[in-house]
Write an enzyme that holds these catalytic residues in place. Structure first.
Site: not given
Length: 385
Positions: A103, A125, A139, A220
């Protein structure tokens, strides 16, 4: 509209650029090579300083290196650079397929660049979802975007597959496990019992303390006030637990680094003595440290998986996780960033370390994911009708 020529090369392009991507794609590269598939490894340079020791540890050498200009600030500038440079590289290579992981901005822009060049995309994934566009950010956006353009979705768990089915993504879905299990088992076998240890591990062994908490925080959404709450929780925990040591590998982003270092400087001397800050570690050193820990306190997705694979209790400093298997199997708890909530959960585990039991089997797989992906790619690209 210009029609792009079809891929010609029998090679598979594998795109990596951040530390977690390199770790988790190493088993895939090895699997492809063992299956006789030529790999063109492209390094995007997102984690330039940390990348090369990890490549060396796994015996990998990128054939293509993208040089990013760091004067571009923010996600839009990074995304624009990555897509432009990756499109140029893939146009020259024209591989049979491009594989991306997870991601990151590297993965999302590589997937878009390949799709725009009509090169089929495999997503390793695939299917992780928090179902919140703001957490983790960006993400959740990136992995959802990749899901719309990928031809092959390599899902780590049944839950991830079900997420993809609900979204009606195009292409084929296969549940193969998570390559993190392959990677962490390999690394743990290398570091256990070795004579030479990393600096953080050497500090821990000299400390004379009896319990170790490893902390990582960099998301973040945890910048600012949430990070200050995490720092307050760690200090309070050290004040209440006199035999506890904390090792915190500090993320290089100055937003995180400056806040952590300032809190450490302002802490009482006894807390400072038992609170070890260090640079981000090479992968084998981090596995060595996690393997020695009592518990892990993190907002990282990868460490949730790695910690579970090492049998360590994990406290996740987020309100949601796209890896709910960690919680469901009994190895993890969501604790958010409230200091009292973190401290209460840490105290409970430190006072009764086995209150989170090791599951009978790893929900992320058995360590053969790289081989499974390689077999599926070989069949998809080269099997005769």
């Amino acid at each position: 509209m210009t029609h792009m020529p079809p891929p010609l090369s029998p090679a598979v392009a594998v795109v990596t650029g951040t530390r977690p991507e390199i770790i988790k794609m190493a088993p895939v590269v090895h699997g492809l090579q063992a299956a006789g598939i030529r790999v063109e490894l492209i390094h995007t340079g997102q984690h330039e300083e940390m990348a090369w020791p990890i490549y060396d540890f796994f015996g990998l050498t990128p054939q293509h290196v993208i040089q990013l200009e760091r004067n571009e600030l923010g996600l839009p500038g990074l995304a624009a650079q990555l897509q432009t440079r990756l499109a140029q590289t893939l146009h020259c290579l024209r591989p049979a397929a491009t594989l991306v992981h997870g991601d990151t901005s590297s993965a999302a822009m590589a997937a878009l660049a390949a799709a725009f060049s009509q090169i089929p995309v495999g997503h390793v994934e695939a299917g992780l979802r928090s179902h919140r566009i703001d957490e983790p950010f960006p993400e959740e956006i990136n992995r959802s975007l990749i899901g719309r353009v990928a031809r092959w979705h390599f899902a780590p768990t049944d839950r991830a597959r079900d997420n993809l089915l609900r979204e009606h993504v195009p292409g084929e879905i296969a549940v193969v496990g998570n390559t993190v299990v392959d990677a962490v088992h390999y690394a743990a076998a290398q570091v256990r019992g070795r004579a030479q240890q990393g600096p953080a591990m050497a500090w821990w062994q000299r400390s004379g303390l009896t319990q170790l908490v490893v902390v990582t925080a960099h998301r973040r959404e945890n910048w600012g006030a949430p990070l200050q709450d995490i720092l307050a929780a760690v200090q309070a925990l050290l004040q209440r637990q006199p035999l506890l040591g904390v090792v915190w590998p500090v993320h290089l982003n100055p937003v995180v680094r400056d806040a952590v270092q300032a809190a450490h400087r302002q802490a009482p001397p006894d807390v400072q003595r038992r609170w070890h800050l260090c640079q981000p570690m090479d992968y084998p050193e981090m596995v060595e440290l996690m393997d020695a820990s009592t518990l892990l306190l993190t907002d990282s997705g990868g460490i949730q998986e790695e910690g579970l694979s090492l049998g360590k209790p994990i406290l996740v400093m987020r309100e949601v996780t796209e890896r709910p298997e960690v919680i469901d199997c009994g190895m993890g708890q969501l604790v958010g960033t409230d200091p009292a909530r973190i401290a209460q959960a840490c105290d409970a585990l430190l006072n009764t370390p086995r209150s989170l039991a090791t599951p009978p089997s790893n929900p992320f797989g058995d360590g053969t994911t790289g081989q499974q992906i390689a077999r599926l790619m070989h069949h998809a690209l080269f099997a005769t009708a």
